[in-house]
Design a protein around this motif. Sequence first.
Motif: not given
Length: 403
Positions: A204-207, A225-229
């Motif tokens: 996991p990463v934190f944006v 799948s969660e990166l763009a939003p």
Amino acid sequence: MAKQTKKAKQTKKTSTPKLRVGILFGGRSGEHEVSLLSAASILKSIDSTKYEVIPIGITKQGQWLSSGDAQHLLAGDTKPAPTRKKNAATKSITLNASADLAQGSTALAQQNGSLAQSLDVIFPVLHGTFGEDGTIQGLFELADIAYVGSGVLGSATGMDKTAMKQLFAAAGLPQTPHVNLLRSEWKSDAKRCIKRIEKKLTYPVFVKPANLGSSVGISKVHDRSELAPAMDLAASFDRKLIIEQGVGGPGAKPRELEVAVLGNDSPEASVVGEIVPGAEFYDYNAKYHSDASIPIIPAQLSKSESKEIREMAIAAFRACDCAGLARVDFLMEPAFKNKKGRESKSARIYLNEINTMPGFTSISMYPKLWEATGVPYSQLIDRLIALATERHKEKQQTTFTRV
């Protein structure tokens, strides 16, 4: 009778006048509501026998208010104050961005005169953009008024996570791997940005938006799948984005540790505290709208771990040229255990970030850490005001002209 009168006159002569302290709160930030909570707590606890307190509010629209209008804002009245004529009864403060710099020091007008001339200290309880990022500190510098907290540079670098991390790296402080991107890069070529992120980091990463606090706009991303939003959300809050490697790996939460720092040129560190989030990570809701998060003060650490973290907190404070106060946050790897259930190696500690104007309610971590270290809330306010005046006096030793 004459003796009593003489004695009364002597008492009047030797009495120390109260310091006039302006408590500045609100602002055009996403952390406006947090600022109101912090200011309300300070106004409730500040020693009125020592200070004459002037509340000053800034609405979400950027309008400056004092006296009764500021109290309405503090109570949650979000309606902009009506425009009023400038006379002796004026309570609305206007900052004209087109005014020349010579007028900057008189922009803080209140009733019959200039606040910059009549106040001794300003306590800017402003979190986030336009309050914690060096902008308001620049105005105080132009007005030549003492103020609580870091200066222009310390505030700016403490707010901008990309600049902050560069200073941490230069100081040799351990950090998690991260990627810096601009909103324009993400908007123009999202696929290229994703490749760059995935090449350097693993989920996991934190944006995060680079310039914001209180976990506003931050997302934990478990897969592509969660990166763009998450990127779109962060980009809505700032033009600079930072993507950080998660600590601990999939399914393993890091320990979230915090240290409060107090001082100017000789800062001190509090005991180390720990937050056990009531959510997957310590996000905005977990901080301000949930009772599920558990603070542990002091954190259960070895003496060597606690010493290392406190020393790193002071090093981070100095690296960013901070002053007055800051809360320094750390991430600690979860303990690794062998088959016998014993820890197989010492956990690594990573410096996460510094917050130059942390939440300041009586139950916020910064005051609670100092309370556990032996400095109660009201005394902490006294120390910060004293540090502000001390720093302002020290600046008077600087020569700004050749004549």
